[in-house]
Design a protein around this motif. Structure first.
Motif, PDB file in Angstrom:
ATOM      1  N   ILE A  46     -69.825  31.669  12.627  1.00  0.00           N
ATOM      2  CA  ILE A  46     -68.729  31.783  11.660  1.00  0.00           C
ATOM      3  C   ILE A  46     -67.536  32.493  12.295  1.00  0.00           C
ATOM      4  O   ILE A  46     -66.383  32.095  12.099  1.00  0.00           O
ATOM      5  N   LEU A  47     -67.796  33.541  13.070  1.00  0.00           N
ATOM      6  CA  LEU A  47     -66.709  34.253  13.749  1.00  0.00           C
ATOM      7  C   LEU A  47     -65.950  33.322  14.680  1.00  0.00           C
ATOM      8  O   LEU A  47     -64.714  33.314  14.689  1.00  0.00           O
ATOM      9  N   LEU A  48     -66.653  32.528  15.445  1.00  0.00           N
ATOM     10  CA  LEU A  48     -65.982  31.606  16.363  1.00  0.00           C
ATOM     11  C   LEU A  48     -65.153  30.566  15.605  1.00  0.00           C
ATOM     12  O   LEU A  48     -64.040  30.220  16.023  1.00  0.00           O
ATOM     13  N   ALA A  49     -65.671  30.085  14.492  1.00  0.00           N
ATOM     14  CA  ALA A  49     -64.906  29.140  13.667  1.00  0.00           C
ATOM     15  C   ALA A  49     -63.660  29.820  13.101  1.00  0.00           C
ATOM     16  O   ALA A  49     -62.582  29.218  13.065  1.00  0.00           O
ATOM     17  N   LEU A  50     -63.814  31.064  12.682  1.00  0.00           N
ATOM     18  CA  LEU A  50     -62.684  31.830  12.143  1.00  0.00           C
ATOM     19  C   LEU A  50     -61.587  32.004  13.190  1.00  0.00           C
ATOM     20  O   LEU A  50     -60.401  31.801  12.908  1.00  0.00           O
ATOM     21  N   ILE A  51     -61.975  32.329  14.406  1.00  0.00           N
ATOM     22  CA  ILE A  51     -60.997  32.485  15.484  1.00  0.00           C
ATOM     23  C   ILE A  51     -60.270  31.169  15.746  1.00  0.00           C
ATOM     24  O   ILE A  51     -59.050  31.150  15.940  1.00  0.00           O
ATOM     25  N   GLY A  52     -60.997  30.069  15.727  1.00  0.00           N
ATOM     26  CA  GLY A  52     -60.356  28.762  15.898  1.00  0.00           C
ATOM     27  C   GLY A  52     -59.335  28.478  14.818  1.00  0.00           C
ATOM     28  O   GLY A  52     -58.236  27.975  15.091  1.00  0.00           O
ATOM     29  N   GLU A  53     -59.675  28.821  13.577  1.00  0.00           N
ATOM     30  CA  GLU A  53     -58.748  28.601  12.465  1.00  0.00           C
ATOM     31  C   GLU A  53     -57.521  29.505  12.569  1.00  0.00           C
ATOM     32  O   GLU A  53     -56.408  29.088  12.215  1.00  0.00           O
ATOM     33  N   LEU A  54     -57.698  30.724  13.059  1.00  0.00           N
ATOM     34  CA  LEU A  54     -56.548  31.606  13.279  1.00  0.00           C
ATOM     35  C   LEU A  54     -55.595  30.992  14.297  1.00  0.00           C
ATOM     36  O   LEU A  54     -54.369  31.072  14.146  1.00  0.00           O
ATOM     37  N   GLU A  59     -50.468  27.933  15.574  1.00  0.00           N
ATOM     38  CA  GLU A  59     -49.788  26.698  15.965  1.00  0.00           C
ATOM     39  C   GLU A  59     -48.666  26.331  15.002  1.00  0.00           C
ATOM     40  O   GLU A  59     -47.665  25.748  15.401  1.00  0.00           O
ATOM     41  N   ASN A  60     -48.838  26.675  13.728  1.00  0.00           N
ATOM     42  CA  ASN A  60     -47.803  26.377  12.741  1.00  0.00           C
ATOM     43  C   ASN A  60     -46.522  27.174  12.988  1.00  0.00           C
ATOM     44  O   ASN A  60     -45.448  26.758  12.587  1.00  0.00           O
ATOM     45  N   PHE A  61     -46.649  28.332  13.641  1.00  0.00           N
ATOM     46  CA  PHE A  61     -45.504  29.214  13.903  1.00  0.00           C
ATOM     47  C   PHE A  61     -45.012  29.140  15.346  1.00  0.00           C
ATOM     48  O   PHE A  61     -43.913  29.597  15.642  1.00  0.00           O
ATOM     49  N   GLN A  62     -45.811  28.579  16.223  1.00  0.00           N
ATOM     50  CA  GLN A  62     -45.633  28.705  17.666  1.00  0.00           C
ATOM     51  C   GLN A  62     -44.215  28.448  18.169  1.00  0.00           C
ATOM     52  O   GLN A  62     -43.683  29.234  18.934  1.00  0.00           O
ATOM     53  N   LYS A  64     -41.351  27.923  16.347  1.00  0.00           N
ATOM     54  CA  LYS A  64     -40.283  28.141  15.369  1.00  0.00           C
ATOM     55  C   LYS A  64     -39.556  29.445  15.685  1.00  0.00           C
ATOM     56  O   LYS A  64     -40.191  30.447  16.006  1.00  0.00           O
ATOM     57  N   PRO A  65     -38.234  29.453  15.578  1.00  0.00           N
ATOM     58  CA  PRO A  65     -37.498  30.698  15.821  1.00  0.00           C
ATOM     59  C   PRO A  65     -37.744  31.696  14.682  1.00  0.00           C
ATOM     60  O   PRO A  65     -38.137  31.319  13.578  1.00  0.00           O
ATOM     61  N   ASP A  66     -37.519  32.974  14.973  1.00  0.00           N
ATOM     62  CA  ASP A  66     -37.713  34.009  13.960  1.00  0.00           C
ATOM     63  C   ASP A  66     -36.929  33.706  12.685  1.00  0.00           C
ATOM     64  O   ASP A  66     -37.424  33.936  11.587  1.00  0.00           O
ATOM     65  N   SER A  67     -35.744  33.181  12.827  1.00  0.00           N
ATOM     66  CA  SER A  67     -34.906  32.907  11.657  1.00  0.00           C
ATOM     67  C   SER A  67     -35.522  31.838  10.755  1.00  0.00           C
ATOM     68  O   SER A  67     -35.160  31.721   9.589  1.00  0.00           O
ATOM     69  N   TYR A  68     -36.431  31.075  11.289  1.00  0.00           N
ATOM     70  CA  TYR A  68     -37.104  30.010  10.546  1.00  0.00           C
ATOM     71  C   TYR A  68     -38.331  30.526   9.798  1.00  0.00           C
ATOM     72  O   TYR A  68     -38.935  29.822   9.020  1.00  0.00           O
ATOM     73  N   CYS A  69     -38.686  31.786  10.070  1.00  0.00           N
ATOM     74  CA  CYS A  69     -39.929  32.351   9.536  1.00  0.00           C
ATOM     75  C   CYS A  69     -39.647  33.544   8.622  1.00  0.00           C
ATOM     76  O   CYS A  69     -40.305  34.583   8.701  1.00  0.00           O
ATOM     77  N   ASP A  70     -38.681  33.386   7.733  1.00  0.00           N
ATOM     78  CA  ASP A  70     -38.345  34.444   6.786  1.00  0.00           C
ATOM     79  C   ASP A  70     -39.401  34.542   5.691  1.00  0.00           C
ATOM     80  O   ASP A  70     -40.283  33.680   5.584  1.00  0.00           O
ATOM     81  N   ASN A  71     -39.337  35.593   4.884  1.00  0.00           N
ATOM     82  CA  ASN A  71     -40.258  35.718   3.749  1.00  0.00           C
ATOM     83  C   ASN A  71     -40.088  34.515   2.838  1.00  0.00           C
ATOM     84  O   ASN A  71     -38.971  34.154   2.479  1.00  0.00           O
ATOM     85  N   GLY A  72     -41.185  33.903   2.483  1.00  0.00           N
ATOM     86  CA  GLY A  72     -41.151  32.713   1.651  1.00  0.00           C
ATOM     87  C   GLY A  72     -41.050  31.422   2.439  1.00  0.00           C
ATOM     88  O   GLY A  72     -41.177  30.347   1.876  1.00  0.00           O
ATOM     89  N   LEU A  73     -40.806  31.551   3.748  1.00  0.00           N
ATOM     90  CA  LEU A  73     -40.677  30.376   4.630  1.00  0.00           C
ATOM     91  C   LEU A  73     -39.746  29.339   4.009  1.00  0.00           C
ATOM     92  O   LEU A  73     -40.061  28.153   3.915  1.00  0.00           O
ATOM     93  N   THR A  74     -38.583  29.798   3.609  1.00  0.00           N
ATOM     94  CA  THR A  74     -37.640  28.969   2.857  1.00  0.00           C
ATOM     95  C   THR A  74     -37.088  27.777   3.642  1.00  0.00           C
ATOM     96  O   THR A  74     -36.619  26.820   3.036  1.00  0.00           O
ATOM     97  N   ALA A  83     -49.450  22.324   5.409  1.00  0.00           N
ATOM     98  CA  ALA A  83     -50.289  22.450   6.608  1.00  0.00           C
ATOM     99  C   ALA A  83     -50.693  23.911   6.811  1.00  0.00           C
ATOM    100  O   ALA A  83     -51.854  24.214   7.109  1.00  0.00           O
ATOM    101  N   LEU A  84     -49.744  24.822   6.622  1.00  0.00           N
ATOM    102  CA  LEU A  84     -50.049  26.248   6.745  1.00  0.00           C
ATOM    103  C   LEU A  84     -51.019  26.686   5.654  1.00  0.00           C
ATOM    104  O   LEU A  84     -51.981  27.422   5.929  1.00  0.00           O
ATOM    105  N   ALA A  85     -50.812  26.220   4.438  1.00  0.00           N
ATOM    106  CA  ALA A  85     -51.706  26.574   3.327  1.00  0.00           C
ATOM    107  C   ALA A  85     -53.137  26.144   3.625  1.00  0.00           C
ATOM    108  O   ALA A  85     -54.088  26.898   3.361  1.00  0.00           O
TER     109      ALA A  85
END
Length: 113
Positions: A46-54, A59-62, A64-74, A83-85
């Motif tokens: 389970i731990l190994l699966a969890l690490i893979g999911e992390l 990858e969803n953020f990899q 993207k610039p910081d300005s693209y990752c504001d609170n709420g991901l607007t 995909a992130l959900a």
């Protein structure tokens, strides 16, 4: 066609649905039992699966610039947010499963702290 989410459409009073950790644990346990996967669900697995999911969350953020990752991901499209959900849900499920397999009540620990 996906469109960026307007920051005015972000619900400022965000809250989680009332689904409990115990309900998630039970749902996932039923899912595992129906597929006869319990044999593969030792804490290490389970731990190994969890690490893979992390990693899949990362990858969803990899790229993207910081300005693209504001609170709420607007600035994210609905497709990107979905995909992130999915990946966040996977991580939560595996974390609850790991707690279950280790027989650690994280709800109790959270309340204690």
């Amino acid at each position: 066609m996906d469109q960026s989410i307007d920051s005015n459409k972000i619900d400022k009073s965000f809250h989680f649905s009332p689904l409990t950790l115990e309900q998630i644990r039970q749902m996932h346990d039923d899912f595992v039992m129906k597929r006869n996967w319990e044999q593969f669900h030792q804490p290490r697995n389970i731990l190994l699966a969890l690490i893979g999911e992390l990693g899949e969350i990362a990858e969803n953020f990899q790229w993207k610039p910081d300005s693209y990752c504001d609170n709420g991901l607007t600035k994210w499209t609905e497709k990107e947010r979905n995909a992130l959900a999915d990946e966040l849900s996977d991580v939560l499920i595996y974390l609850i499963r790991l707690s279950d397999r280790c027989r650690i009540d994280v709800s109790k620990t959270i309340c204690k702290n």
